[in-house]
Write a protein that holds these residues in place. Structure first.
Motif, PDB file in Angstrom:
ATOM      1  N   ALA A 157       0.884  -1.145  -0.047  1.00 59.84           N
ATOM      2  CA  ALA A 157      -0.013   0.038  -0.020  1.00 59.84           C
ATOM      3  C   ALA A 157       1.070   1.235   0.064  1.00 59.84           C
ATOM      4  CB  ALA A 157      -0.811  -0.120   1.103  1.00 59.84           C
ATOM      5  N   ILE A 158       1.844   1.285   0.769  1.00 57.49           N
ATOM      6  CA  ILE A 158       2.765   2.433   0.873  1.00 57.49           C
ATOM      7  C   ILE A 158       4.188   2.084   1.283  1.00 57.49           C
ATOM      8  CG2 ILE A 158       3.330   4.563   2.458  1.00 57.49           C
ATOM      9  CD1 ILE A 158       0.283   4.657   3.595  1.00 57.49           C
ATOM     10  N   ILE A 159       5.168   2.624   0.579  1.00 58.26           N
ATOM     11  CA  ILE A 159       6.466   2.402   0.500  1.00 58.26           C
ATOM     12  C   ILE A 159       7.125   3.844   1.011  1.00 58.26           C
ATOM     13  CG2 ILE A 159       8.590   1.624  -0.565  1.00 58.26           C
ATOM     14  CD1 ILE A 159       6.708  -0.177  -2.182  1.00 58.26           C
ATOM     15  N   ALA A 160       7.601   4.014   2.192  1.00 57.37           N
ATOM     16  CA  ALA A 160       8.285   5.378   2.534  1.00 57.37           C
ATOM     17  C   ALA A 160       9.880   5.037   2.673  1.00 57.37           C
ATOM     18  CB  ALA A 160       7.506   5.874   3.780  1.00 57.37           C
ATOM     19  N   THR A 161      10.585   5.754   1.866  1.00 59.98           N
ATOM     20  CA  THR A 161      12.144   5.536   1.907  1.00 59.98           C
ATOM     21  C   THR A 161      12.718   7.163   1.989  1.00 59.98           C
ATOM     22  OG1 THR A 161      11.940   3.799   0.514  1.00 59.98           O
ATOM     23  CG2 THR A 161      14.117   4.770   0.826  1.00 59.98           C
ATOM     24  N   PHE A 162      13.540   7.240   2.910  1.00 57.14           N
ATOM     25  CA  PHE A 162      14.036   8.675   3.495  1.00 57.14           C
ATOM     26  C   PHE A 162      12.890   9.696   3.431  1.00 57.14           C
ATOM     27  CE2 PHE A 162      18.021   6.641   1.629  1.00 57.14           C
ATOM     28  CZ  PHE A 162      18.739   6.537   2.970  1.00 57.14           C
ATOM     29  N   SER A 163      11.988   9.424   4.098  1.00 54.06           N
ATOM     30  CA  SER A 163      10.787  10.228   4.125  1.00 54.06           C
ATOM     31  C   SER A 163      10.079  10.596   5.560  1.00 54.06           C
ATOM     32  CB  SER A 163       9.612   9.833   3.294  1.00 54.06           C
ATOM     33  OG  SER A 163      10.230   9.758   1.952  1.00 54.06           O
ATOM     34  N   LYS A 164       9.190  11.745   5.719  1.00 56.58           N
ATOM     35  CA  LYS A 164       8.602  11.978   6.677  1.00 56.58           C
ATOM     36  C   LYS A 164       7.108  11.763   6.434  1.00 56.58           C
ATOM     37  CE  LYS A 164      11.789  14.561   9.501  1.00 56.58           C
ATOM     38  NZ  LYS A 164      11.965  15.840  10.336  1.00 56.58           N
ATOM     39  N   PHE A 165       6.501  10.746   6.950  1.00 57.46           N
ATOM     40  CA  PHE A 165       4.962  10.494   6.895  1.00 57.46           C
ATOM     41  C   PHE A 165       4.103  10.656   7.993  1.00 57.46           C
ATOM     42  CE2 PHE A 165       6.529   9.044   2.936  1.00 57.46           C
ATOM     43  CZ  PHE A 165       5.324   8.484   2.200  1.00 57.46           C
ATOM     44  N   ALA A 166       2.990  11.016   7.547  1.00 59.03           N
ATOM     45  CA  ALA A 166       1.650  10.991   8.807  1.00 59.03           C
ATOM     46  C   ALA A 166       0.659  10.047   8.124  1.00 59.03           C
ATOM     47  CB  ALA A 166       1.481  12.079   9.101  1.00 59.03           C
ATOM     48  N   CYS A 167       0.224   9.255   8.642  1.00 54.65           N
ATOM     49  CA  CYS A 167      -0.986   8.126   8.019  1.00 54.65           C
ATOM     50  C   CYS A 167      -2.017   8.358   9.081  1.00 54.65           C
ATOM     51  CB  CYS A 167      -0.265   6.817   7.913  1.00 54.65           C
ATOM     52  SG  CYS A 167      -1.742   5.949   6.978  1.00 54.65           S
ATOM     53  N   LYS A 168      -3.288   9.108   8.818  1.00 51.01           N
ATOM     54  CA  LYS A 168      -4.332   9.377   9.620  1.00 51.01           C
ATOM     55  C   LYS A 168      -5.580   8.758   9.166  1.00 51.01           C
ATOM     56  CE  LYS A 168      -1.913  13.536  11.232  1.00 51.01           C
ATOM     57  NZ  LYS A 168      -2.127  14.872  11.451  1.00 51.01           N
ATOM     58  N   HIS A 169      -6.285   8.057   9.818  1.00 45.55           N
ATOM     59  CA  HIS A 169      -7.626   7.288   9.690  1.00 45.55           C
ATOM     60  C   HIS A 169      -7.666   6.716   8.317  1.00 45.55           C
ATOM     61  CE1 HIS A 169      -9.267  10.152  12.771  1.00 45.55           C
ATOM     62  NE2 HIS A 169      -8.374  11.290  12.482  1.00 45.55           N
ATOM     63  N   CYS A 170      -6.679   5.771   7.997  1.00 50.00           N
ATOM     64  CA  CYS A 170      -6.582   5.107   6.748  1.00 50.00           C
ATOM     65  C   CYS A 170      -6.978   3.601   7.133  1.00 50.00           C
ATOM     66  CB  CYS A 170      -5.062   5.193   6.274  1.00 50.00           C
ATOM     67  SG  CYS A 170      -4.569   6.893   5.797  1.00 50.00           S
ATOM     68  N   ILE A 171      -7.328   3.142   6.020  1.00 47.77           N
ATOM     69  CA  ILE A 171      -7.878   1.598   6.205  1.00 47.77           C
ATOM     70  C   ILE A 171      -7.014   0.829   5.162  1.00 47.77           C
ATOM     71  CG2 ILE A 171      -9.910   0.046   5.769  1.00 47.77           C
ATOM     72  CD1 ILE A 171     -11.754   2.311   6.663  1.00 47.77           C
ATOM     73  N   PHE A 172      -6.621  -0.322   5.704  1.00 51.56           N
ATOM     74  CA  PHE A 172      -5.916  -1.134   4.824  1.00 51.56           C
ATOM     75  C   PHE A 172      -6.464  -2.677   4.780  1.00 51.56           C
ATOM     76  CE2 PHE A 172      -3.139   2.116   6.475  1.00 51.56           C
ATOM     77  CZ  PHE A 172      -2.168   2.508   5.551  1.00 51.56           C
ATOM     78  N   GLU A 173      -7.020  -2.946   3.752  1.00 58.84           N
ATOM     79  CA  GLU A 173      -7.750  -4.312   3.517  1.00 58.84           C
ATOM     80  C   GLU A 173      -7.211  -5.332   2.472  1.00 58.84           C
ATOM     81  OE1 GLU A 173     -12.222  -3.154   5.140  1.00 58.84           O
ATOM     82  OE2 GLU A 173     -11.722  -2.963   2.850  1.00 58.84           O
ATOM     83  N   ASN A 174      -7.095  -6.406   2.992  1.00 54.22           N
ATOM     84  CA  ASN A 174      -6.748  -7.447   2.010  1.00 54.22           C
ATOM     85  C   ASN A 174      -5.207  -6.996   1.543  1.00 54.22           C
ATOM     86  OD1 ASN A 174      -8.716  -9.454   2.558  1.00 54.22           O
ATOM     87  ND2 ASN A 174     -10.115  -7.742   1.373  1.00 54.22           N
ATOM     88  N   CYS A 175      -4.130  -6.571   2.012  1.00 56.06           N
ATOM     89  CA  CYS A 175      -2.989  -6.024   1.308  1.00 56.06           C
ATOM     90  C   CYS A 175      -2.205  -6.921   1.785  1.00 56.06           C
ATOM     91  CB  CYS A 175      -2.551  -4.717   1.878  1.00 56.06           C
ATOM     92  SG  CYS A 175      -3.706  -3.262   1.495  1.00 56.06           S
ATOM     93  N   ASN A 176      -1.009  -7.299   0.821  1.00 59.30           N
ATOM     94  CA  ASN A 176       0.124  -8.217   1.174  1.00 59.30           C
ATOM     95  C   ASN A 176       0.968  -7.443   2.220  1.00 59.30           C
ATOM     96  OD1 ASN A 176       2.060 -10.447   0.840  1.00 59.30           O
ATOM     97  ND2 ASN A 176       3.417  -8.957  -0.101  1.00 59.30           N
ATOM     98  N   LYS A 177       1.409  -6.169   2.127  1.00 57.48           N
ATOM     99  CA  LYS A 177       1.872  -5.410   3.031  1.00 57.48           C
ATOM    100  C   LYS A 177       1.292  -3.989   3.203  1.00 57.48           C
ATOM    101  CE  LYS A 177       6.304  -5.752   3.096  1.00 57.48           C
ATOM    102  NZ  LYS A 177       7.778  -5.884   2.988  1.00 57.48           N
ATOM    103  N   GLY A 178       0.975  -3.526   4.281  1.00 58.14           N
ATOM    104  CA  GLY A 178       0.446  -2.328   4.685  1.00 58.14           C
ATOM    105  C   GLY A 178       1.397  -1.074   4.536  1.00 58.14           C
ATOM    106  N   ILE A 179       2.386  -1.017   5.298  1.00 56.10           N
ATOM    107  CA  ILE A 179       3.288   0.075   5.161  1.00 56.10           C
ATOM    108  C   ILE A 179       4.494  -0.343   4.935  1.00 56.10           C
ATOM    109  CG2 ILE A 179       3.994   2.337   5.916  1.00 56.10           C
ATOM    110  CD1 ILE A 179       0.918   2.634   7.396  1.00 56.10           C
ATOM    111  N   ASP A 180       5.470  -0.153   4.198  1.00 60.25           N
ATOM    112  CA  ASP A 180       6.749  -0.347   4.160  1.00 60.25           C
ATOM    113  C   ASP A 180       7.635   0.824   4.503  1.00 60.25           C
ATOM    114  OD1 ASP A 180       9.345  -1.696   3.712  1.00 60.25           O
ATOM    115  OD2 ASP A 180       8.806  -2.457   1.794  1.00 60.25           O
TER     116      ASP A 180
END
Length: 228
Positions: free
Chosen positions: A116-139
């Motif tokens: 769903a999300i791949i973050a590299t050398f970054s600053k992230f904020a993930c709010k009120h999100c839904i992850f369904e039937n994903c192999n990987k939610g956040i990397d």
């Protein structure tokens, strides 16, 4: 369209069966604002390189190899900002990928995605999100990320963290095989986060993790699995 040094707004538009990139924004100082739009069967839905601002709201991405990818130069990463609000990503290979980016994702839904999300050398904020039937939610790779009031369900891995700082707050993991995996990282899991029906709620390797005010139930193995 190829965008350079522009301020572009796209509203209520459709991009269907694009072999390349539907919207490609390159070079610094470009602003790209997209709302109420649809991307179907595209190799890349949106690509932004060295842009100043990407703001995507109320848009849907279906069956895209990579729905959105953003990248900036490592000297300019704090000047590149991404906002994704009320977007839906369905059956994507990768929904969102960020490199040297500051990003905020709010009220987004990720369904049937590989990553769903791949973050590299970054600053992230993930709010009120839904992850369904994903192999990987956040990397998460060498990044800082805050996950607030988000829900992970029927995923193989919820959050995979490598050499990063991650704060998980008021988030829920339901039927996720491995909700959290930390390698050489710092993590905080707090404020009524819950884990239900998992193999290992947390697998921690060379990491410092603080857990408080959280609930673990229906483990198929160890709730917390610490490895050297």
């Amino acid at each position: 369209p190829q965008l350079r040094y522009n301020h572009i707004e796209i509203t209520r538009s459709s991009f269907i069966m694009i072999n390349g990139t539907a919207v490609n924004s390159s070079n610094a100082y470009s602003w790209l604002i997209i709302s109420d739009s649809l991307f179907i069967n595209t190799a890349y839905g949106i690509a932004m390189v060295n842009g100043s601002l990407l703001n995507v709201t109320s848009s849907t991405f279906v069956n895209c190899a990579t729905s959105i990818t953003t990248m900036s130069h490592f000297m300019l990463w704090d000047q590149s900002v991404v906002y994704l609000t009320q977007c839906s990503f369905i059956s994507s290979g990768t929904a969102y990928k960020g490199l040297f980016i500051r990003a905020t994702l709010e009220n987004c839904t990720f369904t049937n995605t590989s990553s769903a999300i791949i973050a590299t050398f970054s600053k992230f904020a993930c709010k009120h999100c839904i992850f369904e039937n994903c192999n990987k939610g956040i990397d998460v790779n060498i990044s800082d990320i805050i996950i607030e009031q988000s829900h992970f369900e029927n995923c193989n891995t919820g959050i995979d963290v490598n050499i990063s700082v991650v704060i998980i707050e008021q988030s829920h993991f339901e039927n996720v095989k491995l909700p959290t995996h930390f390698v050489s990282s710092y993590g905080v899991i707090k404020t009524q986060s819950s884990f239900n029906n998992y193999i290992n709620a947390g697998m921690f390797i060379y990491s410092f993790v603080v857990i408080h005010d959280s609930k673990f139930s229906n483990s198929r193995s160890s709730s917390i699995y610490s490895l050297q």
